[in-house]
Design a protein around this motif. Structure first.
Motif, PDB file in Angstrom:
ATOM      1  N   TRP A   1       0.874  -1.177   0.000  1.00 47.63           N
ATOM      2  CA  TRP A   1       0.000   0.000   0.000  1.00 47.63           C
ATOM      3  C   TRP A   1       0.908   1.224   0.000  1.00 47.63           C
ATOM      4  N   TYR A   2       1.766   1.273  -1.029  1.00 44.30           N
ATOM      5  CA  TYR A   2       2.909   2.180  -1.017  1.00 44.30           C
ATOM      6  C   TYR A   2       2.518   3.650  -1.047  1.00 44.30           C
ATOM      7  N   ALA A   3       1.372   3.976  -1.615  1.00 43.94           N
ATOM      8  CA  ALA A   3       0.953   5.374  -1.678  1.00 43.94           C
ATOM      9  C   ALA A   3       0.755   5.968  -0.290  1.00 43.94           C
ATOM     10  N   GLN A   4       0.575   5.112   0.712  1.00 45.11           N
ATOM     11  CA  GLN A   4       0.321   5.597   2.066  1.00 45.11           C
ATOM     12  C   GLN A   4       1.602   5.910   2.838  1.00 45.11           C
ATOM     13  N   LYS A   5       2.737   5.640   2.222  1.00 40.75           N
ATOM     14  CA  LYS A   5       4.003   5.826   2.930  1.00 40.75           C
ATOM     15  C   LYS A   5       4.325   7.294   3.180  1.00 40.75           C
ATOM     16  N   HIS A   6       4.024   8.153   2.200  1.00 37.95           N
ATOM     17  CA  HIS A   6       4.428   9.560   2.278  1.00 37.95           C
ATOM     18  C   HIS A   6       3.673  10.328   1.199  1.00 37.95           C
ATOM     19  N   PRO A   7       3.392  11.615   1.398  1.00 41.81           N
ATOM     20  CA  PRO A   7       2.703  12.391   0.357  1.00 41.81           C
ATOM     21  C   PRO A   7       3.385  12.344  -1.007  1.00 41.81           C
ATOM     22  N   ASP A   8       4.710  12.348  -1.022  1.00 43.71           N
ATOM     23  CA  ASP A   8       5.433  12.282  -2.291  1.00 43.71           C
ATOM     24  C   ASP A   8       5.191  10.946  -2.985  1.00 43.71           C
ATOM     25  N   GLU A   9       5.122   9.867  -2.205  1.00 47.97           N
ATOM     26  CA  GLU A   9       4.837   8.550  -2.779  1.00 47.97           C
ATOM     27  C   GLU A   9       3.383   8.467  -3.236  1.00 47.97           C
ATOM     28  N   ASP A  10       2.504   9.116  -2.521  1.00 44.39           N
ATOM     29  CA  ASP A  10       1.094   9.158  -2.903  1.00 44.39           C
ATOM     30  C   ASP A  10       0.954   9.789  -4.290  1.00 44.39           C
ATOM     31  N   PHE A  11       1.641  10.911  -4.492  1.00 44.57           N
ATOM     32  CA  PHE A  11       1.580  11.561  -5.803  1.00 44.57           C
ATOM     33  C   PHE A  11       2.200  10.680  -6.883  1.00 44.57           C
ATOM     34  N   ALA A  12       3.369  10.097  -6.599  1.00 43.86           N
ATOM     35  CA  ALA A  12       4.056   9.273  -7.598  1.00 43.86           C
ATOM     36  C   ALA A  12       3.208   8.072  -8.003  1.00 43.86           C
ATOM     37  N   GLU A  13       2.554   7.448  -7.040  1.00 36.87           N
ATOM     38  CA  GLU A  13       1.686   6.316  -7.340  1.00 36.87           C
ATOM     39  C   GLU A  13       0.465   6.759  -8.148  1.00 36.87           C
ATOM     40  N   THR A  14      -0.083   7.910  -7.791  1.00 34.76           N
ATOM     41  CA  THR A  14      -1.241   8.434  -8.517  1.00 34.76           C
ATOM     42  C   THR A  14      -0.867   8.740  -9.962  1.00 34.76           C
ATOM     43  N   PHE A  15       0.283   9.368 -10.154  1.00 37.11           N
ATOM     44  CA  PHE A  15       0.758   9.672 -11.503  1.00 37.11           C
ATOM     45  C   PHE A  15       0.967   8.382 -12.295  1.00 37.11           C
ATOM     46  N   ALA A  16       1.544   7.369 -11.661  1.00 40.34           N
ATOM     47  CA  ALA A  16       1.823   6.108 -12.349  1.00 40.34           C
ATOM     48  C   ALA A  16       0.536   5.436 -12.822  1.00 40.34           C
ATOM     49  N   VAL A  17      -0.489   5.442 -11.982  1.00 38.54           N
ATOM     50  CA  VAL A  17      -1.778   4.870 -12.378  1.00 38.54           C
ATOM     51  C   VAL A  17      -2.352   5.641 -13.563  1.00 38.54           C
ATOM     52  N   TRP A  18      -2.288   6.961 -13.490  1.00 38.87           N
ATOM     53  CA  TRP A  18      -2.784   7.809 -14.579  1.00 38.87           C
ATOM     54  C   TRP A  18      -2.029   7.538 -15.877  1.00 38.87           C
ATOM     55  N   LEU A  19      -0.719   7.303 -15.786  1.00 35.90           N
ATOM     56  CA  LEU A  19       0.124   7.128 -16.967  1.00 35.90           C
ATOM     57  C   LEU A  19      -0.005   5.742 -17.588  1.00 35.90           C
ATOM     58  N   THR A  20      -0.280   4.732 -16.797  1.00 33.56           N
ATOM     59  CA  THR A  20      -0.262   3.349 -17.278  1.00 33.56           C
ATOM     60  C   THR A  20      -1.292   3.117 -18.387  1.00 33.56           C
ATOM     61  N   PRO A  21      -0.846   2.676 -19.554  1.00 32.08           N
ATOM     62  CA  PRO A  21      -1.797   2.393 -20.642  1.00 32.08           C
ATOM     63  C   PRO A  21      -2.810   1.325 -20.228  1.00 32.08           C
ATOM     64  N   GLY A  22      -4.061   1.573 -20.535  1.00 33.06           N
ATOM     65  CA  GLY A  22      -5.099   0.592 -20.242  1.00 33.06           C
ATOM     66  C   GLY A  22      -5.488   0.478 -18.788  1.00 33.06           C
ATOM     67  N   SER A  23      -5.077   1.418 -17.944  1.00 39.86           N
ATOM     68  CA  SER A  23      -5.405   1.312 -16.518  1.00 39.86           C
ATOM     69  C   SER A  23      -6.882   1.581 -16.235  1.00 39.86           C
ATOM     70  N   LYS A  24      -7.554   2.279 -17.153  1.00 40.21           N
ATOM     71  CA  LYS A  24      -8.980   2.592 -16.993  1.00 40.21           C
ATOM     72  C   LYS A  24      -9.261   3.214 -15.625  1.00 40.21           C
ATOM     73  N   TRP A  25      -8.419   4.173 -15.277  1.00 37.85           N
ATOM     74  CA  TRP A  25      -8.509   4.745 -13.935  1.00 37.85           C
ATOM     75  C   TRP A  25      -9.833   5.447 -13.674  1.00 37.85           C
ATOM     76  N   ARG A  26     -10.454   5.998 -14.695  1.00 34.60           N
ATOM     77  CA  ARG A  26     -11.742   6.669 -14.476  1.00 34.60           C
ATOM     78  C   ARG A  26     -12.825   5.678 -14.047  1.00 34.60           C
ATOM     79  N   GLU A  27     -12.740   4.465 -14.549  1.00 33.33           N
ATOM     80  CA  GLU A  27     -13.711   3.434 -14.175  1.00 33.33           C
ATOM     81  C   GLU A  27     -13.337   2.787 -12.843  1.00 33.33           C
ATOM     82  N   LYS A  28     -12.076   2.409 -12.721  1.00 30.50           N
ATOM     83  CA  LYS A  28     -11.632   1.664 -11.543  1.00 30.50           C
ATOM     84  C   LYS A  28     -11.790   2.463 -10.259  1.00 30.50           C
TER      85      LYS A  28
END
Length: 337
Positions: free
Chosen positions: A151-178
């Motif tokens: 649950w790495y996004a919970q480690k630190h605000p900087d990690e939270d942002f990095a994880e959020t960006f990674a999900v947004w960037l990942t092709p086919g992640s369908k983040w709007r649905e998920k």
């Protein structure tokens, strides 16, 4: 347990060489295609001006505040990759891209100074919050995305942002649905909005300062790994006999369709560690040590596995290891005395 003395001849021939003398380069290596793939993904997302420089170093990461991506040196060489696979479970192609997208999140944060803005602080928290390696995450929290293991996004605000960006960037992640209806959606929409805002804007800091590079690493390959292994956490004194003997019960009748349980566990060590780390949040080195301890004790007890029940055994071992891991997350120990 891995022994340097018993390593293959092609690995032994590099053990005594200083890392800086191995001639490691990112350009022309197997890694280069992954970096170029990252750049293509950024371009397809409309980020035309952001291309974080990448370099070889001792581990994954961006130096704090620096918009550059450090990649482990062992991924640039076949022999080093074989050694890493023996010791620490080598990243596969999927994991390499996951790490690159995550580190790109750090890099874009630093390149445009996003963490300094009031909106970033309101969504993710204070950038200057102290880092803690022993953080205890809230499993299945909908306030955070899931990308890397644990649950790495919970480690630190900087990690939270990095994880959020990674999900947004990942092709086919369908983040709007998920993530529809999740509090984390507000963070994803922020990333989407910021990407559009800065898509054709030059970074405030286009290049950053690298920390240690392969050209700085004077220690030998063996010295590097010996130091790394000495720093890895220990699962402590575990009493596993009763549970393992219950899982791998002796057959009621003689059969030739058996093999050592330790062999089955060894073959499935990496997926066991992968899933254990992903779903519990226990740090990967500790998760691997736990799985290795289970495997080692199964070998010492001469436990056997019926080949027709291997999926059942793996299910039981996975659940058992997960219970131990959650004990560690909640109480700080795998087994309570």
């Amino acid at each position: 347990m891995f022994s340097f003395d018993k390593a293959s001849s092609e690995i032994r021939e590099i053990l005594d060489k200083p890392i800086r003398e191995l001639g490691l380069k990112l350009e022309g290596s197997l890694l280069e295609k992954f970096v170029q793939r990252l750049y293509r993904e950024l371009d397809r997302k409309g980020l035309k001006k952001f291309r974080p420089p990448c370099y070889l170093t001792d581990e994954w990461g961006c130096p704090s505040g620096e918009p550059v991506i450090g990649i482990p040196f062992y991924l640039a060489d076949r022999k080093l990759s074989l050694l890493e696979k023996e010791l620490n479970d080598l990243e596969d192609s999927r994991q390499i891209m996951m790490y690159l997208r995550h580190e790109a999140g750090h890099a874009i944060n630093y390149a445009y100074g996003l963490y300094k803005t009031p909106e970033w602080k309101q969504l993710f928290g204070p950038y200057r919050r102290q880092y803690r390696d022993d953080y205890r995450p809230i499993a299945f929290s909908r306030s955070f995305v899931r990308h890397m293991e644990g649950w790495y996004a919970q480690k630190h605000p900087d990690e939270d942002f990095a994880e959020t960006f990674a999900v947004w960037l990942t092709p086919g992640s369908k983040w709007r649905e998920k993530y529809k209806g999740w509090p984390a959606m507000e963070k994803l929409l922020y990333v989407d909005r910021v990407a559009k805002q800065f898509g054709r804007v030059d970074p405030v800091r286009p290049r950053g300062r690298k920390d240690i590079t392969v050209d700085d690493m004077e220690i030998t390959v063996q010295q590097f790994y010996e130091a790394l292994l000495s720093q890895q956490p220990s699962p402590g004194d575990l009493s596993l006999d009763a549970e393992l003997q219950d899982i791998f019960k002796s057959p009621h009748h003689r059969t030739n369709a058996v093999r050592p349980a330790a062999e089955l566990l060894r073959e499935n060590r990496k997926p066991l560690v992968d899933k254990l780390t992903y779903w519990t949040g226990v740090q990967r080195p500790l998760a691997r040590k736990l799985v290795e301890s289970i495997e080692s004790r199964a070998r010492e007890l001469n436990l056997l596995a019926n080949v027709k029940r291997e999926r059942e055994y793996l299910t039981e071992v996975t659940v058992y290891a997960t219970a131990l891991a959650m004990n560690y997350i909640i109480r700080g120990k795998f087994v309570q005395r």
